[in-house]
Design a protein around this motif. Sequence first.
Motif, mmCIF file in Angstrom:
data_model
loop_
_atom_site.group_PDB
_atom_site.id
_atom_site.type_symbol
_atom_site.label_atom_id
_atom_site.label_comp_id
_atom_site.label_asym_id
_atom_site.label_seq_id
_atom_site.Cartn_x
_atom_site.Cartn_y
_atom_site.Cartn_z
ATOM 1 N N SER A 109 -6.091 1.839 3.152
ATOM 2 C CA SER A 109 -5.418 1.096 3.607
ATOM 3 C C SER A 109 -4.295 0.656 4.375
ATOM 4 O O SER A 109 -2.963 1.883 3.888
ATOM 5 C CB SER A 109 -5.370 -0.748 2.920
ATOM 6 N N TYR A 110 -3.508 -0.165 5.465
ATOM 7 C CA TYR A 110 -2.241 -0.399 6.279
ATOM 8 C C TYR A 110 -1.802 -1.354 6.613
ATOM 9 O O TYR A 110 -3.067 -2.463 6.146
ATOM 10 C CB TYR A 110 -2.662 1.045 7.451
ATOM 11 N N PRO A 111 -0.776 -1.863 6.619
ATOM 12 C CA PRO A 111 -0.041 -0.685 6.724
ATOM 13 C C PRO A 111 0.139 -0.626 5.615
ATOM 14 O O PRO A 111 0.783 -0.873 3.783
ATOM 15 C CB PRO A 111 0.905 -1.245 7.954
ATOM 16 N N TYR A 112 1.075 0.949 5.192
ATOM 17 C CA TYR A 112 1.499 1.316 4.426
ATOM 18 C C TYR A 112 2.442 1.992 3.803
ATOM 19 O O TYR A 112 3.921 2.366 4.899
ATOM 20 C CB TYR A 112 1.041 2.403 3.324
ATOM 21 N N LEU A 113 3.905 2.125 2.734
ATOM 22 C CA LEU A 113 4.338 2.624 2.715
ATOM 23 C C LEU A 113 3.699 4.271 2.374
ATOM 24 O O LEU A 113 3.628 5.301 2.247
ATOM 25 C CB LEU A 113 5.338 2.630 1.289
ATOM 26 N N ALA A 114 5.073 5.187 3.987
ATOM 27 C CA ALA A 114 4.724 7.072 3.640
ATOM 28 C C ALA A 114 5.378 7.703 2.967
ATOM 29 O O ALA A 114 6.352 7.263 3.289
ATOM 30 C CB ALA A 114 4.846 7.200 4.969
ATOM 31 N N PHE A 152 -2.819 5.344 -2.114
ATOM 32 C CA PHE A 152 -4.078 6.285 -1.838
ATOM 33 C C PHE A 152 -3.226 7.208 -1.575
ATOM 34 O O PHE A 152 -1.787 7.792 -1.870
ATOM 35 C CB PHE A 152 -4.839 5.719 -0.376
ATOM 36 N N SER A 153 -3.938 8.090 -0.490
ATOM 37 C CA SER A 153 -3.120 9.845 -0.249
ATOM 38 C C SER A 153 -4.209 10.486 0.803
ATOM 39 O O SER A 153 -5.207 10.468 0.902
ATOM 40 C CB SER A 153 -3.460 11.103 -1.885
ATOM 41 N N GLY A 154 -3.256 11.484 1.322
ATOM 42 C CA GLY A 154 -4.133 11.665 2.395
ATOM 43 C C GLY A 154 -3.383 13.106 2.921
ATOM 44 O O GLY A 154 -2.300 13.640 2.186
ATOM 45 N N GLY A 155 -3.793 14.024 3.341
ATOM 46 C CA GLY A 155 -3.173 15.442 4.385
ATOM 47 C C GLY A 155 -3.421 14.894 5.187
ATOM 48 O O GLY A 155 -3.369 14.767 6.339
ATOM 49 N N LEU A 199 -7.607 13.302 5.395
ATOM 50 C CA LEU A 199 -6.826 12.228 6.066
ATOM 51 C C LEU A 199 -5.732 11.633 6.165
ATOM 52 O O LEU A 199 -6.441 10.584 5.014
ATOM 53 C CB LEU A 199 -7.388 12.911 7.979
ATOM 54 N N TYR A 200 -4.173 11.761 6.104
ATOM 55 C CA TYR A 200 -3.913 10.717 5.896
ATOM 56 C C TYR A 200 -4.188 9.531 6.499
ATOM 57 O O TYR A 200 -3.400 7.961 5.862
ATOM 58 C CB TYR A 200 -2.012 10.607 5.490
ATOM 59 N N ASN A 223 0.702 -0.857 0.160
ATOM 60 C CA ASN A 223 -0.093 0.143 -0.303
ATOM 61 C C ASN A 223 0.662 1.235 -0.334
ATOM 62 O O ASN A 223 1.849 1.332 0.945
ATOM 63 C CB ASN A 223 -0.522 0.199 1.490
ATOM 64 N N LEU A 224 0.198 2.298 -1.086
ATOM 65 C CA LEU A 224 1.207 3.350 -0.956
ATOM 66 C C LEU A 224 0.407 4.726 -0.536
ATOM 67 O O LEU A 224 -1.342 4.461 -0.939
ATOM 68 C CB LEU A 224 1.699 3.796 -2.910
ATOM 69 N N ASN A 225 0.648 5.435 -0.061
ATOM 70 C CA ASN A 225 0.415 6.482 0.754
ATOM 71 C C ASN A 225 1.192 7.740 0.665
ATOM 72 O O ASN A 225 1.969 8.039 1.453
ATOM 73 C CB ASN A 225 -0.266 6.443 2.684
ATOM 74 N N PHE A 226 0.448 8.738 -0.348
ATOM 75 C CA PHE A 226 1.177 9.981 -0.171
ATOM 76 C C PHE A 226 0.511 10.806 0.321
ATOM 77 O O PHE A 226 -0.766 11.589 -0.069
ATOM 78 C CB PHE A 226 1.097 10.427 -2.404
#
Length: 217
Positions: free
Chosen positions: A142-147, A82-85, A135-136, A48-51
């Motif tokens: 989905s988690y866990p992820y690379l932030a 995924f993405s978040g702030g 929000l991130y 999972n990638l979270n930008f």
Amino acid sequence: MINTTKKNIIEFFENAGKDVKLSEERKELLYSISDKIIEELEDRDKVNLNFICTHNSRRSQMTQVWSFFASEYFNLENINHFSGGTETTAFHRNTVKCLQKNGFIFNVDDFSHQNPRYLISFPGTKKSILGFSKLYDDNNNSYPYLAITTCDSADENCPFIPDAIQRFHLPYVDPKIADNTDNQIEKYDQTSKQIAGEMYFIFEEVHRAFYENETID
């Protein structure tokens, strides 16, 4: 109505991959990200990638979308984007227009004047990703992820991300600086092309690790 074709988006992406200018330091960072993606795919069979950016309105949305396209282009499976702030605003309309111009298709999933949700796809795929400002640590991510933080503010204001397997800082110039100016379209295109080119670099390395002797269709 923006006319989009598979050929247009592929040409933009491939040109971005060829034209992207990278310092040696930037290359090492991109290699580190691709190496970690490869490691997760080998160990867990998915990643999972979270930008993450401050407002989740421009750069983090662009990286999520181009990451999605890049994994499809390079025939990579089990990668989620995924993405978040650190704050919630909206998927900025200039970002939407830019990505539509590049070739992406936006269908409204849930209309809201403040923060509409889009199902984002591109010609030639049946898959889509959900795009809206959140929000991130939103439940949709989905988690866990690379932030992967895409702005300095998000990097500074997220000193600890508990669900992150590993954290990378990959900042981009904010196209917001050109909003309501004569070079607004050009600045958004520049940022989009830089992001597309770097996603090409990352996912080409991942593809090479699993399909060393194969060519891309």
